[in-house]
Motif scaffolding. Sequence first.
Motif, PDB file in Angstrom:
ATOM      1  N   MET A   1     -12.131  -3.538   0.062  1.00  8.62           N
ATOM      2  CA  MET A   1     -11.449  -3.178   1.308  1.00  8.62           C
ATOM      3  C   MET A   1      -9.964  -2.953   1.054  1.00  8.62           C
ATOM      4  O   MET A   1      -9.347  -3.659   0.262  1.00  8.62           O
ATOM      5  CB  MET A   1     -11.617  -4.329   2.323  1.00  8.62           C
ATOM      6  N   LEU A   2      -9.393  -1.972   1.730  1.00 14.34           N
ATOM      7  CA  LEU A   2      -7.993  -1.617   1.488  1.00 14.34           C
ATOM      8  C   LEU A   2      -7.063  -2.809   1.701  1.00 14.34           C
ATOM      9  O   LEU A   2      -6.109  -3.003   0.944  1.00 14.34           O
ATOM     10  CB  LEU A   2      -7.593  -0.451   2.402  1.00 14.34           C
ATOM     11  N   ARG A   3      -7.335  -3.603   2.724  1.00 11.31           N
ATOM     12  CA  ARG A   3      -6.450  -4.745   3.002  1.00 11.31           C
ATOM     13  C   ARG A   3      -6.338  -5.686   1.798  1.00 11.31           C
ATOM     14  O   ARG A   3      -5.245  -6.156   1.468  1.00 11.31           O
ATOM     15  CB  ARG A   3      -6.960  -5.509   4.237  1.00 11.31           C
ATOM     16  N   LEU A   5      -6.687  -4.908  -1.309  1.00 16.71           N
ATOM     17  CA  LEU A   5      -5.904  -4.225  -2.349  1.00 16.71           C
ATOM     18  C   LEU A   5      -4.413  -4.272  -2.014  1.00 16.71           C
ATOM     19  O   LEU A   5      -3.580  -4.513  -2.892  1.00 16.71           O
ATOM     20  CB  LEU A   5      -6.396  -2.774  -2.460  1.00 16.71           C
ATOM     21  N   ILE A   6      -4.087  -4.062  -0.752  1.00 13.86           N
ATOM     22  CA  ILE A   6      -2.680  -4.084  -0.334  1.00 13.86           C
ATOM     23  C   ILE A   6      -2.076  -5.473  -0.509  1.00 13.86           C
ATOM     24  O   ILE A   6      -0.932  -5.624  -0.933  1.00 13.86           O
ATOM     25  CB  ILE A   6      -2.538  -3.565   1.121  1.00 13.86           C
ATOM     26  N   ILE A   7      -2.862  -6.502  -0.227  1.00  9.71           N
ATOM     27  CA  ILE A   7      -2.370  -7.875  -0.415  1.00  9.71           C
ATOM     28  C   ILE A   7      -2.204  -8.188  -1.902  1.00  9.71           C
ATOM     29  O   ILE A   7      -1.229  -8.810  -2.324  1.00  9.71           O
ATOM     30  CB  ILE A   7      -3.317  -8.882   0.278  1.00  9.71           C
ATOM     31  N   ASN A   9      -1.526  -6.114  -4.196  1.00 13.29           N
ATOM     32  CA  ASN A   9      -0.503  -5.239  -4.781  1.00 13.29           C
ATOM     33  C   ASN A   9       0.922  -5.756  -4.546  1.00 13.29           C
ATOM     34  O   ASN A   9       1.714  -5.155  -3.828  1.00 13.29           O
ATOM     35  CB  ASN A   9      -0.663  -3.823  -4.201  1.00 13.29           C
ATOM     36  N   SER A 107       0.491   5.420  -3.076  1.00 13.29           N
ATOM     37  CA  SER A 107      -0.810   5.815  -3.634  1.00 13.29           C
ATOM     38  C   SER A 107      -0.913   5.385  -5.092  1.00 13.29           C
ATOM     39  O   SER A 107      -1.935   4.842  -5.527  1.00 13.29           O
ATOM     40  CB  SER A 107      -0.996   7.336  -3.527  1.00 13.29           C
ATOM     41  N   LEU A 110      -1.076   1.439  -5.480  1.00 13.15           N
ATOM     42  CA  LEU A 110      -2.380   0.901  -5.080  1.00 13.15           C
ATOM     43  C   LEU A 110      -3.438   1.255  -6.123  1.00 13.15           C
ATOM     44  O   LEU A 110      -4.302   0.435  -6.451  1.00 13.15           O
ATOM     45  CB  LEU A 110      -2.784   1.441  -3.699  1.00 13.15           C
ATOM     46  N   GLY A 111      -3.360   2.469  -6.649  1.00 17.09           N
ATOM     47  CA  GLY A 111      -4.312   2.876  -7.694  1.00 17.09           C
ATOM     48  C   GLY A 111      -4.154   2.036  -8.948  1.00 17.09           C
ATOM     49  O   GLY A 111      -5.141   1.635  -9.589  1.00 17.09           O
ATOM     50  N   GLU A 114      -5.611  -1.434  -8.344  1.00 18.94           N
ATOM     51  CA  GLU A 114      -7.080  -1.408  -8.391  1.00 18.94           C
ATOM     52  C   GLU A 114      -7.588  -1.538  -9.826  1.00 18.94           C
ATOM     53  O   GLU A 114      -8.677  -2.052 -10.070  1.00 18.94           O
ATOM     54  CB  GLU A 114      -7.577  -0.098  -7.766  1.00 18.94           C
TER      55      GLU A 114
ATOM     56  N   LEU B   2     -10.359   3.644  -4.390  1.00 15.55           N
ATOM     57  CA  LEU B   2      -9.182   4.195  -3.707  1.00 15.55           C
ATOM     58  C   LEU B   2      -9.166   5.725  -3.749  1.00 15.55           C
ATOM     59  O   LEU B   2      -8.810   6.377  -2.770  1.00 15.55           O
ATOM     60  CB  LEU B   2      -7.905   3.635  -4.341  1.00 15.55           C
ATOM     61  N   LEU B   5     -11.060   7.278  -1.017  1.00 18.61           N
ATOM     62  CA  LEU B   5     -10.382   7.117   0.275  1.00 18.61           C
ATOM     63  C   LEU B   5      -9.215   8.108   0.389  1.00 18.61           C
ATOM     64  O   LEU B   5      -9.015   8.724   1.446  1.00 18.61           O
ATOM     65  CB  LEU B   5      -9.880   5.669   0.394  1.00 18.61           C
ATOM     66  N   ILE B   6      -8.482   8.278  -0.688  1.00 18.90           N
ATOM     67  CA  ILE B   6      -7.336   9.203  -0.675  1.00 18.90           C
ATOM     68  C   ILE B   6      -7.810  10.644  -0.472  1.00 18.90           C
ATOM     69  O   ILE B   6      -7.180  11.425   0.249  1.00 18.90           O
ATOM     70  CB  ILE B   6      -6.495   9.034  -1.968  1.00 18.90           C
ATOM     71  N   LEU B  32      -1.089  -3.753   7.681  1.00 15.62           N
ATOM     72  CA  LEU B  32      -1.154  -3.204   6.315  1.00 15.62           C
ATOM     73  C   LEU B  32       0.226  -2.732   5.862  1.00 15.62           C
ATOM     74  O   LEU B  32       0.606  -2.906   4.707  1.00 15.62           O
ATOM     75  CB  LEU B  32      -2.151  -2.032   6.252  1.00 15.62           C
ATOM     76  N   LEU B  35       2.526  -5.637   4.973  1.00 13.55           N
ATOM     77  CA  LEU B  35       2.231  -6.260   3.680  1.00 13.55           C
ATOM     78  C   LEU B  35       2.521  -5.336   2.503  1.00 13.55           C
ATOM     79  O   LEU B  35       2.245  -5.672   1.355  1.00 13.55           O
ATOM     80  CB  LEU B  35       0.760  -6.699   3.658  1.00 13.55           C
ATOM     81  N   SER B  36       3.085  -4.170   2.789  1.00 18.90           N
ATOM     82  CA  SER B  36       3.377  -3.176   1.750  1.00 18.90           C
ATOM     83  C   SER B  36       4.821  -3.342   1.262  1.00 18.90           C
ATOM     84  O   SER B  36       5.628  -4.003   1.911  1.00 18.90           O
ATOM     85  CB  SER B  36       3.153  -1.767   2.313  1.00 18.90           C
ATOM     86  N   GLN B 106       1.629   5.653   4.505  1.00 20.25           N
ATOM     87  CA  GLN B 106       0.450   5.848   3.661  1.00 20.25           C
ATOM     88  C   GLN B 106      -0.505   4.662   3.784  1.00 20.25           C
ATOM     89  O   GLN B 106      -1.725   4.845   3.862  1.00 20.25           O
ATOM     90  CB  GLN B 106       0.873   6.104   2.207  1.00 20.25           C
ATOM     91  N   LEU B 110      -4.290   5.342   5.252  1.00 25.35           N
ATOM     92  CA  LEU B 110      -5.464   4.997   4.433  1.00 25.35           C
ATOM     93  C   LEU B 110      -6.320   3.961   5.154  1.00 25.35           C
ATOM     94  O   LEU B 110      -7.548   4.033   5.129  1.00 25.35           O
ATOM     95  CB  LEU B 110      -5.020   4.466   3.061  1.00 25.35           C
ATOM     96  N   GLY B 111      -5.660   3.017   5.805  1.00 27.81           N
ATOM     97  CA  GLY B 111      -6.408   2.006   6.560  1.00 27.81           C
ATOM     98  C   GLY B 111      -7.180   2.622   7.713  1.00 27.81           C
ATOM     99  O   GLY B 111      -8.327   2.257   7.985  1.00 27.81           O
ATOM    100  N   GLU B 114     -10.217   4.489   6.352  1.00 24.20           N
ATOM    101  CA  GLU B 114     -11.283   3.562   5.962  1.00 24.20           C
ATOM    102  C   GLU B 114     -12.153   3.189   7.168  1.00 24.20           C
ATOM    103  O   GLU B 114     -13.339   2.904   7.033  1.00 24.20           O
ATOM    104  CB  GLU B 114     -10.655   2.301   5.360  1.00 24.20           C
TER     105      GLU B 114
END
Lengths: 190, 190
Positions: A1-3, A5-7, A9, A107, A110-111, A114, B2, B5-6, B32, B35-36, B106, B110-111, B114
């Motif tokens: 889940m994106l969340r 990954l964002i946490i 990162n 982008s 995040l990549g 991952e 990812l 999703l992108i 999101l 947290l970025s 972004q 992305l969120g 998803e």
Amino acid sequence: MLRDLIIKNRSCRRFLESKKIEPGVLKDLIDLARLSPSGSNLQPLKYIISNEPTMNAKIFPHLGWAGYLTNWDGPGEGERPAAYILILGDTLIKKSFNCDHGIAAQSIMLGACEQGLRGCIIASINREKLRQDLNISGQYELLLILALGMPREKIALETVGKDGSIKYWRDKEGVHHVPKRKLEDIILSV
Amino acid sequence: MLRDLIIKNRSCRRFLESKKIEPGVLKDLIDLARLSPSGSNLQPLKYIISNEPTMNAKIFPHLGWAGYLTNWDGPGEGERPAAYILILGDTLIKKSFNCDHGIAAQSIMLGACEQGLRGCIIASINREKLRQDLNISGQYELLLILALGMPREKIALETVGKDGSIKYWRDKEGVHHVPKRKLEDIILSV
């Protein structure tokens, strides 16, 4: 889940420098930026890859690290980034780049996350000296440098405390603490 | 992954307007962004949510849509965004926002993707009129508006052709074609 990954990162500034990142990995990350939104779809961003010690050593001295950690001059030998992606704006396409480089950087980071890498989006750059050392044409504006590598530090994501400070800090064990504002404090009602 | 999703996250400008997006969904998307990464971790961005027809109708007239589609004035009634997230810069925290809003946008887009939503990052805004209509304090700089909804258009991701044009276009079936530059054309060697 994106969340998740964002946490995961978190910006990271100490790495296993000897863990090389192959050019193909870096190109795949740039491809994520290529496929991301761009204002008026103009796509003015260009990229330079660095993953060799010689070129990395030309880039490193021109970067500013962790302004709030006044007793720390940045990563030492062996814990420096294994690679960099330079994000440039092509002024033949556009004169100002709005927030295209922010979209692209997110982008890419995040990549990278991952894939188990971490990094730091660096805007504190001695631009003119770096331009000279890498012989970058005046056609390109140097926007951001993404430092990348296998992480070698622990980062704790936290909530801003009563003092309201957003300054990150390091504890005695070297854990890097990052206070984020509360959600209710960043949503305005109108 | 990812990358999937992108690729899926194409800018979309026609929506199922009646498909409401709940405030909780929009708040989770802003979380999101919260947290970025943010330059010097200053976190100067603030957000305004709109998901009610009355407020949406105040925002819509001040937005510019798809500049290259000269015969199209933007989405018609029933296909307009179901919600908006306004991204503002708090000038009491910082005077310039670098690319923080690009990073935030972004993460949010992305969120949203998803969750089956789509949207468009809009920088073409009649800022002063919108500020008046929503009564937004001068403390906040209006940076971006993210238009969101359930998608009601097909978008084809393509490679820039021989003519080199990056202008998106619509075919007779209403499919929106988006040419992206080739990877080899955006990576520079030094």
